[in-house]
Design a protein around this motif. Structure first.
Motif, PDB file in Angstrom:
ATOM      1  N   ASN A  32       1.206  -1.427   0.232  1.00 57.55           N
ATOM      2  CA  ASN A  32      -0.341   0.291  -0.001  1.00 57.55           C
ATOM      3  C   ASN A  32       1.225   1.221  -0.341  1.00 57.55           C
ATOM      4  O   ASN A  32       1.365   1.429   0.912  1.00 57.55           O
ATOM      5  CB  ASN A  32      -0.726  -0.410   1.098  1.00 57.55           C
ATOM      6  N   ASP A  34      -0.064   4.196   0.048  1.00 58.87           N
ATOM      7  CA  ASP A  34      -0.310   5.356   1.363  1.00 58.87           C
ATOM      8  C   ASP A  34      -0.161   4.799   2.731  1.00 58.87           C
ATOM      9  O   ASP A  34      -0.198   5.549   3.589  1.00 58.87           O
ATOM     10  CB  ASP A  34      -1.964   5.747   0.590  1.00 58.87           C
ATOM     11  N   SER A 121      -7.729  -5.955  -3.016  1.00 58.07           N
ATOM     12  CA  SER A 121      -7.178  -4.897  -4.344  1.00 58.07           C
ATOM     13  C   SER A 121      -5.183  -4.962  -3.907  1.00 58.07           C
ATOM     14  O   SER A 121      -4.607  -3.805  -4.417  1.00 58.07           O
ATOM     15  CB  SER A 121      -7.923  -3.637  -4.360  1.00 58.07           C
ATOM     16  N   THR A 140      -3.699  -1.173  -5.111  1.00 56.72           N
ATOM     17  CA  THR A 140      -4.511  -0.164  -4.480  1.00 56.72           C
ATOM     18  C   THR A 140      -5.109  -0.313  -3.154  1.00 56.72           C
ATOM     19  O   THR A 140      -5.102  -1.720  -2.815  1.00 56.72           O
ATOM     20  CB  THR A 140      -5.606   0.172  -5.089  1.00 56.72           C
ATOM     21  N   GLN A 142      -8.756   0.250  -2.113  1.00 53.27           N
ATOM     22  CA  GLN A 142      -9.738   0.825  -2.776  1.00 53.27           C
ATOM     23  C   GLN A 142     -10.269   0.005  -1.812  1.00 53.27           C
ATOM     24  O   GLN A 142     -11.553   1.023  -2.036  1.00 53.27           O
ATOM     25  CB  GLN A 142      -9.955   1.403  -4.353  1.00 53.27           C
TER      26      GLN A 142
END
Length: 303
Positions: A32, A34, A121, A140, A142
């Motif tokens: 990830n 993020d 994901s 992602t 998401q």
């Protein structure tokens, strides 16, 4: 401590050198972009194998990953407790190594991998010897983005919060602090959900709040996030009462914002009356022999 490059080399070499392993992929925070990068991130490793049982029956093969400080086998624990599990499809070891690294390692069957890999994901394929895995989209988070509320979920969240505070109130009056802390555990998820929706609005519902809301500090105003932290009390009656009132104020303010944004109906009468009960319980003498009549709030007539 072995660095990331060394760990990935070990993970890949293990797959390349063992003919029983046909593919390997990663999931979790390391896939990830993020997620903050730090020393405590796990290596979530999945080996796709022809047959999981030999890997389960002979654990010596995992010794190559390093000296284990301690570990857990969730599937083995399920077996001990008589819970259903299927080692022929998936089996895992959660390992904390002495050098500080942690690996959550699983072996899965080929059919299991094909059925489940697209459900997450946050997945990156490191090796696929036979091209047996489906094409994986770019990793992602998401799937973990905050989702907007429905009016039904909003209603239930509000009702659950204001109703369950009743249990906190009586527990505090009785000085039953273990029960109080447990009861707060029924209320707190409702507050967290409400704050996640607030963060969702701020990010156009395109971010994840992280497990247990650990990333909320990124998306909430500082004073709101600090108020949320203030709802975590130590086990002391006066401290819990302070935290409860912060929780009530924060939930009420946030719920009104959510209701206004989505054009939902917020039952303010329920919120006020719940807090009237709390105030009564906070002020009720310990030697009381009855609960006094509580003035019930009624909204002004629209006529």
């Amino acid at each position: 401590m072995r660095n990331e490059q060394e760990m990935y080399h070990l993970i890949l070499q293990t797959a390349k050198e063992d003919d029983r392993i046909r593919a390997v992929y990663l999931n979790g925070s390391r896939t990830n972009n993020d997620a903050p990068k730090d020393l405590f991130q796990d290596y979530d490793v999945v080996y796709v194998v022809n047959d999981t049982i030999p890997f389960v029956e002979d654990r010596h093969w995992i010794d190559r990953f390093g000296k284990r400080l301690y570990w857990q086998e969730p599937d083995f624990m399920d077996k001990l407790l008589g819970k259903p599990f299927d080692a022929s499809s998936c089996y895992g070891w959660l390992m904390q190594f002495a050098d500080g690294n942690r690996m959550d390692l699983h072996v899965v069957s080929i059919p299991y991998a094909k059925q489940t890999i697209l459900k997450d994901s946050l997945c990156v394929v490191l090796l696929d010897k036979d091209g047996l895995l489906p094409k994986i989209p770019v990793s992602t988070d998401q799937d973990y983005w905050i989702k907007p509320p429905t009016k039904e979920l909003f209603f239930c969240t509000c009702n659950e919060c204001w109703w369950c505070l009743n249990n906190v109130a009586k527990g505090l009056w009785r000085d039953e602090l273990p029960y109080v802390m447990e009861a707060l555990g029924w209320v707190r998820p409702m507050l967290l959900r409400m704050l996640c929706w607030k963060a969702g609005i701020a990010t156009n519902f395109q971010k994840s709040a992280g497990k247990a809301g650990k990333y909320l500090y990124r998306y909430l105003p500082h004073e709101v996030y600090q108020a949320y932290l203030d709802t975590f009390p130590r086990a002391e009656v006066s401290n819990v009462w302070r935290a409860v009132w912060v929780l009530c104020r924060l939930f009420d303010e946030t719920a009104k914002e959510i209701a206004d944004y989505f054009h939902f109906t917020y039952n303010e009468t329920e919120a006020i009356n719940s807090q009237l009960f709390l105030k009564m319980a906070e002020q009720l003498p310990k030697d009381a022999t009855e609960i006094p009549e509580i003035p019930c709030y009624e909204p002004p007539s629209s006529i």
